[in-house]
Design a protein around this motif. Structure first.
Motif, PDB file in Angstrom:
ATOM      1  N   HIS A 189       9.038   5.387 -19.850  1.00 26.82           N
ATOM      2  CA  HIS A 189       8.773   5.539 -18.417  1.00 26.82           C
ATOM      3  C   HIS A 189       7.425   6.223 -18.207  1.00 26.82           C
ATOM      4  CE1 HIS A 189      12.767   4.104 -17.760  1.00 26.82           C
ATOM      5  NE2 HIS A 189      13.317   5.156 -18.340  1.00 26.82           N
ATOM      6  N   VAL A 190       6.490   5.467 -17.643  1.00 23.65           N
ATOM      7  CA  VAL A 190       5.147   5.975 -17.367  1.00 23.65           C
ATOM      8  C   VAL A 190       4.808   5.618 -15.924  1.00 23.65           C
ATOM      9  CG1 VAL A 190       2.714   5.976 -18.039  1.00 23.65           C
ATOM     10  CG2 VAL A 190       4.490   5.575 -19.770  1.00 23.65           C
ATOM     11  N   SER A 191       4.273   6.601 -15.201  1.00 21.17           N
ATOM     12  CA  SER A 191       3.907   6.410 -13.797  1.00 21.17           C
ATOM     13  C   SER A 191       2.408   6.614 -13.622  1.00 21.17           C
ATOM     14  CB  SER A 191       4.668   7.409 -12.926  1.00 21.17           C
ATOM     15  OG  SER A 191       4.278   7.301 -11.566  1.00 21.17           O
ATOM     16  N   LEU A 192       1.839   5.888 -12.677  1.00 23.48           N
ATOM     17  CA  LEU A 192       0.460   6.109 -12.271  1.00 23.48           C
ATOM     18  C   LEU A 192       0.443   6.540 -10.806  1.00 23.48           C
ATOM     19  CD1 LEU A 192      -1.544   3.158 -13.872  1.00 23.48           C
ATOM     20  CD2 LEU A 192      -1.871   5.591 -14.314  1.00 23.48           C
ATOM     21  N   ASP A 193      -0.359   7.559 -10.509  1.00 23.70           N
ATOM     22  CA  ASP A 193      -0.547   8.020  -9.133  1.00 23.70           C
ATOM     23  C   ASP A 193      -1.836   7.433  -8.572  1.00 23.70           C
ATOM     24  OD1 ASP A 193       1.682   9.555  -9.461  1.00 23.70           O
ATOM     25  OD2 ASP A 193       0.666  11.489  -9.349  1.00 23.70           O
ATOM     26  N   LEU A 194      -1.757   6.914  -7.352  1.00 23.80           N
ATOM     27  CA  LEU A 194      -2.923   6.406  -6.640  1.00 23.80           C
ATOM     28  C   LEU A 194      -3.102   7.175  -5.336  1.00 23.80           C
ATOM     29  CD1 LEU A 194      -2.354   2.532  -6.976  1.00 23.80           C
ATOM     30  CD2 LEU A 194      -3.810   3.992  -8.399  1.00 23.80           C
ATOM     31  N   ILE A 195      -4.344   7.327  -4.914  1.00 21.92           N
ATOM     32  CA  ILE A 195      -4.665   7.860  -3.592  1.00 21.92           C
ATOM     33  C   ILE A 195      -5.437   6.780  -2.845  1.00 21.92           C
ATOM     34  CG2 ILE A 195      -6.102   9.519  -2.338  1.00 21.92           C
ATOM     35  CD1 ILE A 195      -5.419  11.599  -4.405  1.00 21.92           C
ATOM     36  N   TYR A 196      -5.038   6.521  -1.600  1.00 18.03           N
ATOM     37  CA  TYR A 196      -5.741   5.508  -0.814  1.00 18.03           C
ATOM     38  C   TYR A 196      -6.275   6.115   0.480  1.00 18.03           C
ATOM     39  CZ  TYR A 196      -1.170   5.172   1.570  1.00 18.03           C
ATOM     40  OH  TYR A 196       0.005   5.442   2.237  1.00 18.03           O
ATOM     41  N   SER A 222       3.131   5.714  -7.764  1.00 19.43           N
ATOM     42  CA  SER A 222       3.138   6.511  -6.544  1.00 19.43           C
ATOM     43  C   SER A 222       1.809   6.288  -5.836  1.00 19.43           C
ATOM     44  CB  SER A 222       3.312   7.995  -6.854  1.00 19.43           C
ATOM     45  OG  SER A 222       4.534   8.253  -7.508  1.00 19.43           O
ATOM     46  N   ALA A 223       1.849   6.062  -4.530  1.00 19.91           N
ATOM     47  CA  ALA A 223       0.622   5.840  -3.766  1.00 19.91           C
ATOM     48  C   ALA A 223       0.669   6.699  -2.515  1.00 19.91           C
ATOM     49  CB  ALA A 223       0.479   4.362  -3.400  1.00 19.91           C
ATOM     50  N   TYR A 224      -0.340   7.548  -2.354  1.00 19.90           N
ATOM     51  CA  TYR A 224      -0.359   8.521  -1.268  1.00 19.90           C
ATOM     52  C   TYR A 224      -1.636   8.371  -0.455  1.00 19.90           C
ATOM     53  CZ  TYR A 224       3.089  10.744  -4.327  1.00 19.90           C
ATOM     54  OH  TYR A 224       4.177  10.992  -5.131  1.00 19.90           O
ATOM     55  N   ALA A 225      -1.499   8.456   0.860  1.00 19.24           N
ATOM     56  CA  ALA A 225      -2.678   8.495   1.717  1.00 19.24           C
ATOM     57  C   ALA A 225      -3.405   9.818   1.524  1.00 19.24           C
ATOM     58  CB  ALA A 225      -2.270   8.332   3.179  1.00 19.24           C
ATOM     59  N   TYR A 255      -1.512   0.879   2.842  1.00 18.87           N
ATOM     60  CA  TYR A 255      -0.089   0.959   2.509  1.00 18.87           C
ATOM     61  C   TYR A 255       0.528  -0.433   2.495  1.00 18.87           C
ATOM     62  CZ  TYR A 255       4.775   2.378   2.366  1.00 18.87           C
ATOM     63  OH  TYR A 255       6.086   2.530   1.984  1.00 18.87           O
ATOM     64  N   LEU A 256       0.196  -1.236   3.470  1.00 21.21           N
ATOM     65  CA  LEU A 256       0.722  -2.606   3.506  1.00 21.21           C
ATOM     66  C   LEU A 256       0.250  -3.391   2.287  1.00 21.21           C
ATOM     67  CD1 LEU A 256       0.228  -3.388   7.307  1.00 21.21           C
ATOM     68  CD2 LEU A 256       2.378  -2.884   6.120  1.00 21.21           C
ATOM     69  N   ALA A 257      -0.984  -3.154   1.874  1.00 18.69           N
ATOM     70  CA  ALA A 257      -1.500  -3.827   0.682  1.00 18.69           C
ATOM     71  C   ALA A 257      -0.738  -3.386  -0.561  1.00 18.69           C
ATOM     72  CB  ALA A 257      -2.993  -3.536   0.521  1.00 18.69           C
ATOM     73  N   ALA A 258      -0.420  -2.088  -0.639  1.00 20.06           N
ATOM     74  CA  ALA A 258       0.344  -1.592  -1.781  1.00 20.06           C
ATOM     75  C   ALA A 258       1.726  -2.226  -1.828  1.00 20.06           C
ATOM     76  CB  ALA A 258       0.456  -0.067  -1.708  1.00 20.06           C
ATOM     77  N   GLU A 271      11.307   5.369  -2.252  1.00 17.22           N
ATOM     78  CA  GLU A 271      10.903   6.435  -1.345  1.00 17.22           C
ATOM     79  C   GLU A 271       9.596   5.965  -0.747  1.00 17.22           C
ATOM     80  OE1 GLU A 271       8.966  10.011   0.192  1.00 17.22           O
ATOM     81  OE2 GLU A 271       8.217   8.720  -1.415  1.00 17.22           O
ATOM     82  N   VAL A 272       9.268   6.407   0.439  1.00 17.70           N
ATOM     83  CA  VAL A 272       8.164   5.817   1.188  1.00 17.70           C
ATOM     84  C   VAL A 272       6.890   5.674   0.350  1.00 17.70           C
ATOM     85  CG1 VAL A 272       6.573   6.238   3.106  1.00 17.70           C
ATOM     86  CG2 VAL A 272       9.038   6.440   3.456  1.00 17.70           C
ATOM     87  N   SER A 273       6.601   6.632  -0.524  1.00 22.56           N
ATOM     88  CA  SER A 273       5.355   6.594  -1.300  1.00 22.56           C
ATOM     89  C   SER A 273       5.563   6.244  -2.768  1.00 22.56           C
ATOM     90  CB  SER A 273       4.638   7.944  -1.193  1.00 22.56           C
ATOM     91  OG  SER A 273       4.295   8.231   0.140  1.00 22.56           O
ATOM     92  N   ASN A 274       6.754   5.762  -3.139  1.00 23.92           N
ATOM     93  CA  ASN A 274       7.059   5.537  -4.557  1.00 23.92           C
ATOM     94  C   ASN A 274       7.745   4.203  -4.788  1.00 23.92           C
ATOM     95  OD1 ASN A 274       6.622   8.308  -6.160  1.00 23.92           O
ATOM     96  ND2 ASN A 274       7.274   8.762  -4.065  1.00 23.92           N
ATOM     97  N   TRP A 275       7.284   3.511  -5.838  1.00 27.43           N
ATOM     98  CA  TRP A 275       7.809   2.205  -6.214  1.00 27.43           C
ATOM     99  C   TRP A 275       8.171   2.216  -7.705  1.00 27.43           C
ATOM    100  CZ3 TRP A 275       3.938   3.089  -2.814  1.00 27.43           C
ATOM    101  CH2 TRP A 275       3.915   2.378  -1.606  1.00 27.43           C
ATOM    102  N   ALA A 276       9.245   1.533  -8.067  1.00 27.31           N
ATOM    103  CA  ALA A 276       9.676   1.480  -9.466  1.00 27.31           C
ATOM    104  C   ALA A 276      10.093   0.057  -9.817  1.00 27.31           C
ATOM    105  CB  ALA A 276      10.836   2.445  -9.709  1.00 27.31           C
ATOM    106  N   ARG A 277       9.941  -0.288 -11.103  1.00 26.56           N
ATOM    107  CA  ARG A 277      10.338  -1.626 -11.568  1.00 26.56           C
ATOM    108  C   ARG A 277      11.846  -1.759 -11.709  1.00 26.56           C
ATOM    109  NH1 ARG A 277       6.153  -4.988 -13.470  1.00 26.56           N
ATOM    110  NH2 ARG A 277       4.205  -3.904 -14.053  1.00 26.56           N
ATOM    111  N   SER A 278      12.559  -0.627 -11.844  1.00 31.67           N
ATOM    112  CA  SER A 278      14.010  -0.652 -12.032  1.00 31.67           C
ATOM    113  C   SER A 278      14.576   0.672 -11.544  1.00 31.67           C
ATOM    114  CB  SER A 278      14.359  -0.850 -13.506  1.00 31.67           C
ATOM    115  OG  SER A 278      13.931   0.279 -14.270  1.00 31.67           O
ATOM    116  N   ASP A 279      15.879   0.724 -11.405  1.00 30.10           N
ATOM    117  CA  ASP A 279      16.506   1.989 -11.021  1.00 30.10           C
ATOM    118  C   ASP A 279      16.252   3.061 -12.072  1.00 30.10           C
ATOM    119  OD1 ASP A 279      17.452   0.748  -8.762  1.00 30.10           O
ATOM    120  OD2 ASP A 279      19.537   0.620  -9.452  1.00 30.10           O
ATOM    121  N   GLU A 280      16.232   2.666 -13.338  1.00 35.84           N
ATOM    122  CA  GLU A 280      16.018   3.625 -14.430  1.00 35.84           C
ATOM    123  C   GLU A 280      14.614   4.215 -14.398  1.00 35.84           C
ATOM    124  OE1 GLU A 280      19.319   1.137 -15.019  1.00 35.84           O
ATOM    125  OE2 GLU A 280      17.207   0.514 -14.870  1.00 35.84           O
TER     126      GLU A 280
END
Length: 404
Positions: A189-196, A222-225, A255-258, A271-280
């Motif tokens: 499990h590896v996550s990348l954080d983005l700021i837009y 994770s993508a945050y304004a 955000y719509l692009a993300a 969650e509003v700012s978080n996306w995952a490929r699976s529940d795990e």
């Protein structure tokens, strides 16, 4: 034992504490330099003062972990309940600052202290944040061998000029290399954080960042304004007119692009700012926060939450270390009222894809939920209020109406 200390000990011994899981947050307050947009409780070497250094920090925070565990078996003046042992830890999260400025062995030693003092639950999630320039293949292999299961890498952008505005130290390639090192080390499990929404960021810049994140093979984004916080270097530059104010309309478009790019690639928002490929792949530690769970925060400025009470440590590392030598390094606390709990529950659960049970709402909130549904900001299905895509863009406004 002072009154505030008694309150915390009583909360620690509440039967509610581990009912919905229990987490431990470890704050690592060190940074090589301060990013222009950041208002977190972080310190460069010149700002630390006496009593704390990178070399001594692991032993200091381990002492707080031992003191924390003792609270769960200690009697208080508030009631006579106490536990035979502290709750097992389901999730651990190392945040900062830059946790990976400490040697990997130090982070592993802190984790081992948590296991010795509390006990890690079977299958516990153990996450650390990492700045790309602070890790290499050997470092991440040592972390994985030390028991870490999840890595969150602060990429922010793949555009060099955007990173420059943010005062980030790494190159775009460094973040992607960190992901590759993590996968080779064994991290599933590896996550990348983005700021837009950074001033000067173009639509193409953000599209490239999204594409790079997706192509890297991470299972969480994770993508945050960008938020301009008072007192930061970025806020001063905006006031001086050398950098333009971020645009809310641009942030909405990003955000719509993300959502479009990530959902097309097989990610789902949870969650509003978080996306995952699976529940795990979802961050269980953050879900603990959002779902109203309980945790102990160790380190300077760290916040904790146990049944009915929230408290925070002294912020400056030197003051924190001095206070810890006497007791838990408590700077202040608040007893949560029913209204406090209600507000937080509505605010946090509304942001989750699973939604908010309508039965939790008060009468005014039920009427507001129906208005949100009528306005296309939410749907009410199976007794739960769930935000639509448009509702996610206006989540704060929906929550304000629900809690008015």
């Amino acid at each position: 034992m002072g009154v505030s200390s008694e309150v915390i000990t009583a909360a620690a011994n509440s039967p509610e504490t581990a009912r919905d899981g229990f987490g431990l947050y470890v704050h690592i307050p060190f940074c090589v330099s301060r990013c222009g947009y950041c208002d977190f409780n972080t310190y460069t070497a010149s700002e630390l003062g006496a009593g704390v250094s990178r070399e001594t920090y692991a032993s200091i925070v381990r002492a707080e972990i031992r003191a924390a565990a003792a609270r769960f078996t200690q009697r208080s003046g508030v009631n006579d309940e106490h536990r035979d042992s502290p709750p097992r830890v389901d999730t651990v999260f190392f945040g900062g600052g830059t946790p990976t400025l400490l040697p990997a062995g130090d982070l592993a030693a802190i984790l081992a202290e948590i296991d010795a003092a509390f006990g890690l639950a079977r299958g516990a999630e153990v996450t650390t944040e990492a700045n790309p320039e602070s890790v290499d293949a050997d470092y991440l292999a040592e972390l994985f061998d030390g028991g870490f299961t999840r890595l969150s890498v602060g990429m922010q952008s793949t555009s060099s000029h955007v990173l420059k505005i943010l005062d980030r130290e790494h190159s775009p390639a460094k973040a992607l290399a960190a992901v590759e090192y993590a996968h080779k080390a064994g991290f599933e499990h590896v996550s990348l954080d983005l700021i837009y929404g950074t001033p000067g960021e173009t639509e193409a810049d953000f599209a490239a960042s999204l594409a790079a994140a997706i192509d890297s093979g991470v299972d969480h984004v994770s993508a945050y304004a960008l938020i301009v916080e008072d007192g930061t270097q970025l806020a001063r530059r905006i006031r001086a007119g050398t950098v333009p104010q971020p645009s809310d309309d641009v942030a909405a478009d990003r955000y719509l692009a993300a959502e479009a790019a990530l959902s097309a690639a097989g990610f789902s928002w949870y969650e509003v700012s978080n996306w995952a490929r699976s529940d795990e792949a979802r961050c269980r530690h953050n879900l603990l926060y959002w779902e109203g769970g309980h945790w102990w925060g160790a380190g300077p400025g760290a916040h904790s939450h146990l049944p009915g009470v929230r408290w925070w440590n002294h912020k400056h590392p030197s003051t924190y270390a001095t206070a810890l030598a006497q007791d838990i390094p408590l700077a202040g606390y608040e007893t949560l009222t029913e209204d406090d709990r209600y507000l937080e529950q509505v605010m946090l659960r509304t942001r989750l894809s699973g939604g908010l049970p309508v039965t939790l709402l008060r009468t005014n909130g039920e009427a507001a939920a129906q208005r949100a549904a009528d306005d296309g900001l939410a749907v009410i299905e199976a007794g739960r209020l769930q935000l639509t895509l448009r509702g996610r863009l206006l989540a704060d406004a929906v929550v304000r109406d629900l809690t008015a």
